[in-house]
Design a protein around this motif. Sequence first.
Motif, short mmCIF file in Angstrom:
data_model
loop_
_atom_site.label_atom_id
_atom_site.label_comp_id
_atom_site.label_asym_id
_atom_site.label_seq_id
_atom_site.Cartn_x
_atom_site.Cartn_y
_atom_site.Cartn_z
N TYR A 140 -24.32 29.84 7.23
CA TYR A 140 -23.42 31.15 6.80
C TYR A 140 -22.25 30.33 6.61
O TYR A 140 -21.80 30.53 7.23
CB TYR A 140 -23.83 32.38 7.94
N LYS B 135 -22.31 35.17 4.65
CA LYS B 135 -23.10 34.90 3.16
C LYS B 135 -23.57 33.97 3.95
O LYS B 135 -23.51 32.70 3.71
CB LYS B 135 -22.43 34.60 2.09
N PRO B 136 -25.30 33.99 3.40
CA PRO B 136 -26.02 32.74 3.52
C PRO B 136 -25.64 31.29 1.69
O PRO B 136 -25.62 31.98 0.88
CB PRO B 136 -27.40 32.94 3.35
#
Length: 255
Positions: free
Chosen positions: A173, A177-178
């Motif tokens: 991440y 956010k991945p």
Amino acid sequence: MIRHIDDNFFQHSWKIPSQSAGMVVTHLKSLTFVDSGLSCDTFNIIHIHDGLNLSKEELSNALQHFKSRNLEYCIWINGQNLSVEVKDYLEEQSVSEQNKEVGMVLDLKSYKQIGSEQHSNIEIVKNSQQLTAYATVIAENWSPPDENVIKYYDRTSSQYLSTDSKIILLVYYHEGKPVSTVEMFPSSRETIGLYGFATLSSHRGLGIGTSLMTFALNKCKEVGYTHAILQASEDGIGIYRKFGFKELTTYFEYA
């Protein structure tokens, strides 16, 4: 060691689908084919694991299965099984080479674990939300993102999230956010394969992929595996060499 690479690829292609509703795995003498129920050549795989004894009938039956269901598929075979005769069979069926990757192996006994502050950004997938994040990154390898990838991981979620599988999925991440993924898939007590290694194009060049790889290799060594294997694209070979991976075979993709 080539046999171990191919066995890991073999098990990776069919084990999860064989336990998932709506998916069909068919083992023939010289090949195995997987029908995920989705029209997606990422998961509909024909793996030729014995080119020496492959018959035209076996290959024809596997191809006819997908043609009759109007599903996309791909064929994978390593260089040791890709004889002139097998090439002729493939040509007769009007399939052609689309891609090739290098089968590589790392001796984990000689691998020295590498630390990184960025490892704190990595999560092991343990719930459905994390699995969806993993699938989203994989799907974005295509433009537009491949919705079949999301469907596949949704339909196989119980298998991937089961501790019995011993499969480990990792997600990196960046600011919540991945952005990067890798799958660790064991085929024996000694051998583990690395698959689904992907980083969003918008986040490459930041050391994220390297951090994810070192985290995965550290984990492989901690658990006690002696060999890590993977299939590398031409662009990735140099990166994996730096970690100590050695090239042993070439995999060919036909479609």
